[in-house]
Design an enzyme around this catalytic site. Structure first.
Site, short mmCIF file in Angstrom:
data_model
loop_
_atom_site.label_atom_id
_atom_site.label_comp_id
_atom_site.label_asym_id
_atom_site.label_seq_id
_atom_site.Cartn_x
_atom_site.Cartn_y
_atom_site.Cartn_z
CE LYS A 163 13.62 -0.53 11.80
NZ LYS A 163 13.95 0.48 10.73
CG HIS A 185 8.33 6.28 14.74
ND1 HIS A 185 7.68 5.19 14.20
CD2 HIS A 185 9.45 6.46 13.97
CE1 HIS A 185 8.37 4.75 13.15
NE2 HIS A 185 9.44 5.49 12.99
CB SER A 201 13.21 -4.97 13.73
OG SER A 201 13.27 -4.17 12.58
#
Ligand SMILES: Nc1ncnc2c1ncn2[C@@H]1O[C@H](COP(=O)(O)OS(=O)(=O)O)[C@@H](OP(=O)(O)O)[C@H]1O
Length: 299
Positions: free
Chosen positions: A51, A113, A143
Site C-alpha cells: 500500500k 513486497h 490504506s
C-alpha cells in the site's frame, strides 16, 4: 447463471511468523521457487511495503518502457499481469516456472513486497535495478487497513484500533513497516543500483518524480511522451482504468472499499484519534532513528 452454492468460500488466512516476519501461506508456499528465482541483469525490481504506491510506480514504469507498443496492450492486459508479483505464481504454473518467465517484453518489471533480507540473491548478483517506494507510516497503515477489509485473501483486520496496534507491533503481512523501510534504506549504503522514492513526493510533483526515475533508468522520453505518461497515471485515470484498478481481481470486494481508494497524503487525520496519534508518535521515535529517513504527513 452462476451457481453460488458451488463457489468456494475461502476462510480468511491466518497470519503466522515466518523467520521473524508476519506472513500468510499464499506468499510462502512457493518459497523455494521464489528464492531460486533467476533474475536477469536487465530486470527491474519494484519493491514496496504493501500500500505504499506499488501500482502507481508499476504503471509509470510500464508506460515509460512499453507505451510505444500501442493501445492493445494497454487496454487488454491487466497491469498485474504486465508487472507480475514475485511472491505468487498466478495463474499456477508448472514447478520451477513463473509468470515472469512468460513475459514477452524486456526489461521485465517485477513487483515484490518482500523485506530486503528475503529478496532472492540473484537480483543482487545480477546487479538488477531496484526501485523502492516508501509511504509515511500513518497513511500506509490506513490504506492497509481498508485493503484488508476488502480483500478476503488477507487476514481479517478487526477494528481500526486493533489493526493500528498490530501495525505498531509489526504483526502484519510482510512484517513490520518500520523494519521494512529501514531495512531497504540501509541497503542503499551497499547497493548502488537503487532508487529510493516516496509516495508523498509523487503526490507533490509526479512530473519531477518521473524525471528522477528516467534519469535513474537512463531513459529519455520526449516531452510529449512524458506528458502522456503523466496524464495516464493520475489517480482519477487509474481509478477509471479497468487494467489498473484491480476490478478483475476476484478476492477483492471493492464495494467495501475500492482499491483506488483516496490517493491522498493526510487521510490518517480522519482515522487517528488524538490519543492514538500521541501513542503512535512516541512509539515511532523509539523505532525510527535513521536520520536519512524523513517522512511527510501532509503536503
Ligand atoms: N495514481 C495514483 N495517485 C495517488 N494514489 C494512488 C495512485 N495509484 C494508487 N494509489 C494509491 O496507492 C495505494 C495502493 O497502494 P499499492 O499500489 O502499493 O497497493 S498494493 O500493495 O499493490 O496492494 C492506495 O492508497 P489509498 O487510497 O490511501 O488507500 C491507492 O489509492
Amino acid at each position: 447463471t452462476a451457481n453460488y452454492d458451488q463457489m468456494e468460500v475461502r476462510p480468511r488466512p491466518e497470519l503466522f511468523d515466518f523467520h521473524g516476519v508476519g506472513m500468510i501461506t499464499d506468499f510462502t508456499e512457493n518459497w523455494d521457487n521464489i528464492q531460486n528465482f533467476k533474475a536477469r541483469p536487465d530486470d527491474i525490481l519494484i519493491a514496496t511495503y504493501p500500500k505504499a504506491g506499488t501500482t502507481w510506480v508499476s504503471y509509470i514504469l510500464d508506460l515509460l518502457y512499453f507505451a510505444h507498443m500501442g493501445q492493445d496492450r494497454q487496454t487488454s492486459i491487466p497491469l498485474h499481469d504486465r508487472v507480475p508479483f514475485l511472491e505468487i505464481c498466478e495463474p499456477p504454473m508448472p514447478k520451477g516456472t513463473d509468470l515472469a518467465d512468460k513475459l514477452p517484453t524486456t526489461p521485465r518489471l517485477i513487483k515484490t513486497h518482500l523485506p530486503v533480507q528475503f529478496v532472492p540473491k540473484s537480483f543482487w548478483e545480477q546487479r538488477c535495478r531496484v526501485v523502492y517506494v516508501a509511504r509515511n507510516a500513518k497513511d500506509n497503515a490506513v490504506s492497509y487497513f481498508h485493503f484488508e477489509r476488502m480483500d478476503s485473501g488477507m487476514p481479517e483486520p478487526g477494528k481500526w484500533s486493533t489493526f493500528l496496534q498490530n501495525f505498531m507491533e509489526g504483526k502484519m503481512v510482510f512484517g513490520s513497516w518500520y523494519d521494512h523501510v529501514n531495512g531497504w534504506c540501509e541497503k542503499k549504503q551497499t547497493y548502488s543500483n537503487f532508487h529510493y522514492m516516496f509516495y508523498e513526493d509523487l503526490i507533490e510533483d509526479c512530473g519531477r518524480e518521473i524525471d528522477r526515475l528516467c534519469s535513474f533508468l537512463s531513459l529519455s522520453p520526449s516531452p510529449e511522451e512524458k506528458e502522456r505518461v503523466k496524464a495516464s497515471v493520475t489517480f482519477d485515470n487509474m481509478k477509471q482504468n479497468k487494467m489498473t484498478n484491480y476490478s478483475t481481481f476476484d478476492s477483492m470486494n471493492q464495494t467495501i472499499s475500492p482499491f483506488m481508494r483516496k490517493g491522498k497524503v493526510g487521510d490518517w487525520k480522519n482515522h487517528f484519534t488524538v490519543a492514538q496519534n500521541e501513542q503512535f508518535d512516541e512509539d515511532y521515535k523509539q523505532k525510527m532513528k535513521n536520520p536519512d529517513l524523513k517522512f511527510r504527513y501532509e503536503i
